[in-house]
Design a protein around this motif. Structure first.
Motif, PDB file in Angstrom:
ATOM      1  N   VAL A   1       0.755  -1.317  -0.025  1.00 21.66           N
ATOM      2  CA  VAL A   1       0.140  -0.051   0.086  1.00 21.66           C
ATOM      3  C   VAL A   1       0.967   1.331   0.069  1.00 21.66           C
ATOM      4  O   VAL A   1       0.741   2.326  -0.844  1.00 21.66           O
ATOM      5  N   ASN A   2       2.023   1.365   0.823  1.00 21.56           N
ATOM      6  CA  ASN A   2       2.950   2.453   0.971  1.00 21.56           C
ATOM      7  C   ASN A   2       3.517   2.728  -0.680  1.00 21.56           C
ATOM      8  O   ASN A   2       4.056   3.903  -0.793  1.00 21.56           O
ATOM      9  N   GLU A   3       3.661   1.500  -1.290  1.00 22.57           N
ATOM     10  CA  GLU A   3       4.330   1.754  -2.447  1.00 22.57           C
ATOM     11  C   GLU A   3       3.327   1.997  -3.773  1.00 22.57           C
ATOM     12  O   GLU A   3       3.862   2.187  -4.794  1.00 22.57           O
ATOM     13  N   MET A   4       2.001   2.171  -3.388  1.00 21.25           N
ATOM     14  CA  MET A   4       1.143   2.206  -4.408  1.00 21.25           C
ATOM     15  C   MET A   4       1.145   3.767  -5.375  1.00 21.25           C
ATOM     16  O   MET A   4       1.527   4.681  -4.362  1.00 21.25           O
ATOM     17  N   SER A   5       1.062   3.793  -6.256  1.00 25.48           N
ATOM     18  CA  SER A   5       0.886   4.917  -6.990  1.00 25.48           C
ATOM     19  C   SER A   5      -0.722   5.620  -6.578  1.00 25.48           C
ATOM     20  O   SER A   5      -1.505   4.601  -5.772  1.00 25.48           O
ATOM     21  N   LYS A   6      -0.918   6.972  -6.805  1.00 22.67           N
ATOM     22  CA  LYS A   6      -2.199   7.534  -6.201  1.00 22.67           C
ATOM     23  C   LYS A   6      -3.152   6.783  -6.727  1.00 22.67           C
ATOM     24  O   LYS A   6      -4.376   6.375  -6.231  1.00 22.67           O
ATOM     25  N   ASP A   7      -3.056   6.569  -8.138  1.00 21.68           N
ATOM     26  CA  ASP A   7      -4.495   5.864  -8.862  1.00 21.68           C
ATOM     27  C   ASP A   7      -4.735   4.465  -8.424  1.00 21.68           C
ATOM     28  O   ASP A   7      -5.794   3.889  -8.173  1.00 21.68           O
ATOM     29  N   GLU A   8      -3.529   3.621  -8.025  1.00 18.12           N
ATOM     30  CA  GLU A   8      -3.751   2.354  -7.503  1.00 18.12           C
ATOM     31  C   GLU A   8      -4.320   2.470  -6.217  1.00 18.12           C
ATOM     32  O   GLU A   8      -5.342   1.506  -5.858  1.00 18.12           O
ATOM     33  N   PHE A   9      -3.785   3.549  -5.335  1.00 15.88           N
ATOM     34  CA  PHE A   9      -4.375   3.677  -3.916  1.00 15.88           C
ATOM     35  C   PHE A   9      -5.885   3.680  -3.901  1.00 15.88           C
ATOM     36  O   PHE A   9      -6.925   3.251  -3.157  1.00 15.88           O
ATOM     37  N   VAL A  10      -6.383   4.800  -4.879  1.00  9.74           N
ATOM     38  CA  VAL A  10      -7.713   5.278  -4.898  1.00  9.74           C
ATOM     39  C   VAL A  10      -8.706   4.151  -5.364  1.00  9.74           C
ATOM     40  O   VAL A  10      -9.718   3.760  -4.660  1.00  9.74           O
ATOM     41  N   SER A  11      -8.258   3.522  -6.348  1.00  9.83           N
ATOM     42  CA  SER A  11      -8.759   2.013  -6.770  1.00  9.83           C
ATOM     43  C   SER A  11      -9.031   1.085  -5.872  1.00  9.83           C
ATOM     44  O   SER A  11     -10.040   0.580  -5.810  1.00  9.83           O
ATOM     45  N   ALA A  12      -7.936   1.101  -4.954  1.00 14.39           N
ATOM     46  CA  ALA A  12      -8.276  -0.154  -3.822  1.00 14.39           C
ATOM     47  C   ALA A  12      -9.118   0.271  -2.704  1.00 14.39           C
ATOM     48  O   ALA A  12      -9.530  -0.505  -2.158  1.00 14.39           O
ATOM     49  N   PHE A  13      -9.102   1.568  -2.424  1.00 13.67           N
ATOM     50  CA  PHE A  13      -9.895   1.934  -1.133  1.00 13.67           C
ATOM     51  C   PHE A  13     -10.863   2.757  -1.437  1.00 13.67           C
ATOM     52  O   PHE A  13     -11.586   3.267  -0.465  1.00 13.67           O
ATOM     53  N   SER A  14     -11.012   3.383  -2.429  1.00 10.39           N
ATOM     54  CA  SER A  14     -12.514   4.206  -2.753  1.00 10.39           C
ATOM     55  C   SER A  14     -13.843   3.549  -2.497  1.00 10.39           C
ATOM     56  O   SER A  14     -14.792   4.135  -1.946  1.00 10.39           O
ATOM     57  N   GLY A  15     -13.888   2.099  -2.380  1.00 11.33           N
ATOM     58  CA  GLY A  15     -14.987   1.660  -1.979  1.00 11.33           C
ATOM     59  C   GLY A  15     -15.419   1.581  -0.603  1.00 11.33           C
ATOM     60  O   GLY A  15     -16.587   1.191  -0.332  1.00 11.33           O
ATOM     61  N   LEU A  16     -14.414   2.055   0.223  1.00  8.75           N
ATOM     62  CA  LEU A  16     -14.857   2.425   1.615  1.00  8.75           C
ATOM     63  C   LEU A  16     -16.005   3.684   1.739  1.00  8.75           C
ATOM     64  O   LEU A  16     -16.718   3.748   2.706  1.00  8.75           O
ATOM     65  N   PHE A  17     -16.169   4.335   0.859  1.00 10.73           N
ATOM     66  CA  PHE A  17     -17.051   5.495   0.779  1.00 10.73           C
ATOM     67  C   PHE A  17     -17.872   5.549  -0.445  1.00 10.73           C
ATOM     68  O   PHE A  17     -17.634   4.853  -1.565  1.00 10.73           O
ATOM     69  N   GLN A  18     -19.141   5.986  -0.360  1.00  5.14           N
ATOM     70  CA  GLN A  18     -19.893   5.991  -1.444  1.00  5.14           C
ATOM     71  C   GLN A  18     -19.630   7.172  -2.498  1.00  5.14           C
ATOM     72  O   GLN A  18     -18.916   8.330  -1.986  1.00  5.14           O
ATOM     73  N   GLY A  19     -19.842   7.158  -3.698  1.00  7.13           N
ATOM     74  CA  GLY A  19     -19.765   8.261  -4.493  1.00  7.13           C
ATOM     75  C   GLY A  19     -18.300   8.771  -4.929  1.00  7.13           C
ATOM     76  O   GLY A  19     -17.402   7.680  -5.304  1.00  7.13           O
ATOM     77  N   PRO A  20     -17.893   9.822  -4.782  1.00  2.00           N
ATOM     78  CA  PRO A  20     -16.595  10.623  -5.398  1.00  2.00           C
ATOM     79  C   PRO A  20     -15.605   9.849  -4.417  1.00  2.00           C
ATOM     80  O   PRO A  20     -15.682   9.287  -3.506  1.00  2.00           O
ATOM     81  N   ASN A  21     -14.530   9.998  -5.123  1.00  2.00           N
ATOM     82  CA  ASN A  21     -13.131   9.322  -4.615  1.00  2.00           C
ATOM     83  C   ASN A  21     -12.152  10.155  -3.999  1.00  2.00           C
ATOM     84  O   ASN A  21     -10.911   9.782  -3.737  1.00  2.00           O
ATOM     85  N   TRP A  22     -12.617  11.519  -3.736  1.00  2.00           N
ATOM     86  CA  TRP A  22     -11.855  12.520  -3.277  1.00  2.00           C
ATOM     87  C   TRP A  22     -11.027  12.034  -1.740  1.00  2.00           C
ATOM     88  O   TRP A  22     -10.092  12.379  -1.254  1.00  2.00           O
ATOM     89  N   VAL A  23     -11.965  11.229  -1.034  1.00  2.00           N
ATOM     90  CA  VAL A  23     -11.518  10.804   0.370  1.00  2.00           C
ATOM     91  C   VAL A  23     -10.343   9.919   0.233  1.00  2.00           C
ATOM     92  O   VAL A  23      -9.518  10.168   0.983  1.00  2.00           O
ATOM     93  N   ALA A  24     -10.223   8.954  -0.746  1.00  2.00           N
ATOM     94  CA  ALA A  24      -9.088   8.209  -0.675  1.00  2.00           C
ATOM     95  C   ALA A  24      -7.951   8.833  -1.460  1.00  2.00           C
ATOM     96  O   ALA A  24      -6.899   8.396  -0.968  1.00  2.00           O
ATOM     97  N   ALA A  25      -8.251   9.847  -2.286  1.00  2.00           N
ATOM     98  CA  ALA A  25      -7.374  10.585  -2.873  1.00  2.00           C
ATOM     99  C   ALA A  25      -6.451  11.572  -1.855  1.00  2.00           C
ATOM    100  O   ALA A  25      -5.242  11.679  -1.816  1.00  2.00           O
ATOM    101  N   ARG A  26      -7.217  12.125  -1.018  1.00  2.00           N
ATOM    102  CA  ARG A  26      -6.679  13.042   0.037  1.00  2.00           C
ATOM    103  C   ARG A  26      -5.824  12.077   1.199  1.00  2.00           C
ATOM    104  O   ARG A  26      -4.977  12.340   1.632  1.00  2.00           O
TER     105      ARG A  26
END
Length: 641
Positions: free
Chosen positions: A466-491
């Protein structure tokens, strides 16, 4: 000069004294110290009694061993609590003869002919082992980095739980007079325990702090009135009995005996470290490698003095750690006063005989509370452990399991060779060593990729990845924790690197609450209404709301839930967000929902964000559980069942 002058302000401001360093009035020191002595006495004298019996020593020799033991306990406790130079941890820790040494000392004594001959070889080994510990302490203390909360919490918990059978044995009459079927023994034990609880519940201040002392005295008085407490040994004991160095003769030295006793002291160092950490947790004073070194030096010096003054190896006594937590009296000078009292008892056999008259069931009742309190301190330490990391689960479960195996069935030590019996002779020993070794294996040996936090067995995502992921990989892996937009995972990605899963979890929370109002509102509005048909199209929401079967409610409940969510949305302009897995029933959801309609919009905006963070936490746990082989196996078993 005004009062705002920085020099005057600094000079006038008194320096706060830590409760550990507080010197209490002499009467309180005496009473609190005596309470420690009463709680400690039975454990202090049991080792010389066991040793004298096994080595076929005479009664006068046994009496001298007990006096020497008490005298040295007092000296050792003062050294540990008051300290000087680099010796003594300066915490409220009482010193006593370690139970770990009993079996090896008996083996040494028997192998060298029993009696005084065997005793002299024991003393030679004790002196050398004490000197070894004294000089090796700074090197041993450097290993503190291998004692994270998962180790110290396990050790402290094991110490508390493993001591409970000792208390239970006393409550049933004591090892020499065991009668578990006796209702009178149970009445004394439970009565003493209940009195301690009642005093701590009803009273405050000084009375609450001496609850154990009052329980012991009251229980003993009642037992004496009923004819179950006897003090016949008081009249037959001498007034004065002073030990002197090498009372039984000059020590003898055996290489095998010395090695055996050094192993005992290394094992004891683990127990001392656990006791120091437990006490530091209780008194709120942080300890480091230097403090551990000071404590171990005190053990080494006390053990050396013990060998010279006809006693045995010394360590911090866990029994009294529980008393510190129970009474909340943190001053180390209380323990020093207990040490002074023990010195007096060591030279006044009559006084010692009086204290020894406390019935075992009364002592056992008080010990149940004290020993269990030590375990509670262990639980508190373990609460800081990341149990989403299954490695920590394995460490704690295995070490506690082995400790209870040996504690429940002590004779299992006979199944291993004699040289290994020192390890299996105590649940505290085997459990502590297991926690240390497993922590090394899981966290320090070989390449570690951190805990599995997502994916399925065979295709896991681990923390290092996880610490070595790119931003897009991280967002893809964890965006499902929240509804709708991906900005939470991105931040949350900006908070890298993540030391453990708790830090990762906090990153998502920080991302939510640091966002602007517009982004927060958009996030809230993406959550579905409770019980809505649209939930069927969202697997994450479906799992959340299925915990209370919100999609299969009775017709009346479904209508009321629909009315509530519609009224809430109309009033605030966003949906009613509830972490359903926190709720106990549909009625609670409905009641709290209608109550929340009376809040302000700003309060409900904040409440919705809190609920969203909780929902994300549960979804995060789901991912960790599915990636954890232990949890996965459990879930599969539950499904089949």
């Amino acid at each position: 000069m005004t009062t705002s002058d920085p020099v005057l302000t600094k000079a006038a401001k008194p320096r706060a004294t830590h409760p550990v360093d507080e010197i209490l009035p002499v009467p309180k020191l005496a009473i609190y110290g005596f309470q420690h002595v009463l709680a400690f006495y039975a454990g202090a004298v049991i080792v010389p009694i066991l040793l004298a019996s096994s080595l076929k020593l005479s009664t006068p020799q046994l009496i001298h061993l007990i006096n020497a033991d008490l005298l040295t306990c007092g000296i050792a406790s003062i050294i540990q609590s008051i300290g000087f130079w680099k010796i003594g941890v300066k915490l409220p820790l009482l010193q006593g003869v370690t139970f770990t040494a009993v079996s090896p000392m008996i083996a040494i004594g028997v192998a060298h002919g029993n009696g005084t001959n065997g005793l002299l070889v024991i003393y030679g080994a004790v002196i050398i082992a004490g000197l070894f510990t004294l000089f090796a302490a700074p090197y041993i203390s450097r290993l503190i980095k291998y004692f994270p909360p998962v180790v110290t919490g396990s050790v402290i918990t094991i110490i508390g739980i493993a001591l409970l059978p000792v208390a239970a044995t006393d409550a049933a009459g004591g090892a020499a007079n065991l009668h578990p079927e006796s209702g009178r023994n149970m009445a004394y034990a439970i009565g003493t325990l209940l009195l301690i609880v009642v005093i701590q519940r009803v009273f405050k201040g000084f009375m609450a702090t001496i609850a154990v002392l009052v329980g012991l005295v009251a229980g003993t008085v009642i037992a004496y009135v009923l004819g179950d407490a006897h003090f016949t040994n008081v009249s037959s004991s001498a007034w004065v009995g002073v030990t002197h160095p090498f009372y039984f003769g000059w020590p003898k030295f055996s290489i095998a005996a010395i090695i055996s006793m050094i192993v005992v002291m290394l094992i004891t160092a683990v127990e001392t470290t656990g006791d120091v950490f437990a006490t530091s947790e209780i008194v709120g004073k942080r300890v480091g490698a230097k403090d551990i070194g000071r404590a171990l030096r005190a053990d080494g010096l006390a053990t050396t003095i013990g060998g010279v003054l006809n006693s045995f190896p010394y360590t911090c006594f866990a029994e009294n750690v529980g008393l510190v937590r129970l009474t909340r009296i943190k001053s180390r000078y209380v323990v020093a006063s207990a040490g002074a009292i023990m010195i007096v008892l060591g030279v006044l056999p009559k006084a010692g005989a009086l204290v020894a008259g406390i019935p075992n069931p009364v002592l056992g009742g008080a010990a149940l509370a004290m020993f269990a309190t030590v375990a509670v301190v262990g639980f508190q330490t373990l609460s800081r452990v990341d149990f989403h990391d299954h490695r920590n689960v394995v460490i704690v479960a295995t070490s506690v399991g082995l400790a209870m195996y040996v504690t429940a069935i002590p004779d299992v030590a006979k199944a291993v060779p004699s040289w290994a019996q020192v390890l299996f002779g105590s649940g505290i020993t085997i459990g502590s060593i297991s926690a240390i070794v497993l922590n090394l294996i899981f966290h320090h040996v070989g390449k570690s990729y951190g805990p599995a936090i997502a994916g399925q067995p065979g295709d896991l995502i681990r923390l290092d990845e996880v610490n070595e992921m790119s931003k897009d990989e991280f967002v893809s892996a964890f965006s499902g924790l929240f509804q709708g937009p991906n900005w939470v995972a991105a931040r949350a990605y900006s908070f890298r690197p993540f030391a453990d899963t708790r830090v990762l979890r906090r990153a998502f929370q920080d991302a939510i609450f640091s966002a602007n109002d517009e982004d927060q509102l958009a996030l809230i509005r993406d959550y579905p209404d409770l019980g809505a048909d649209s939930v069927h199209d969202d697997p994450a929401s479906l799992r959340d709301q299925s915990s209370l079967d919100l999609l299969r409610l009775a017709e009346g409940e479904h209508e009321e839930l629909g009315s509530l969510t519609a009224a809430y949305r109309e009033h605030f302009g966003f949906p009613l967000v509830v972490a359903i897995r926190d709720e106990h029933g549909v009625d609670d959801v409905l009641r709290r929902g209608w109550e929340r309609l009376g809040n302000s919009r700003n309060q409900e905006h904040a409440a919705a964000l809190i609920e969203i963070a909780k929902i994300a936490g549960y979804r995060f746990d789901d991912r960790v559980a599915s990636a954890n082989p232990i949890h996965s196996a459990r879930d599969r078993f539950a499904t089949r069942s």
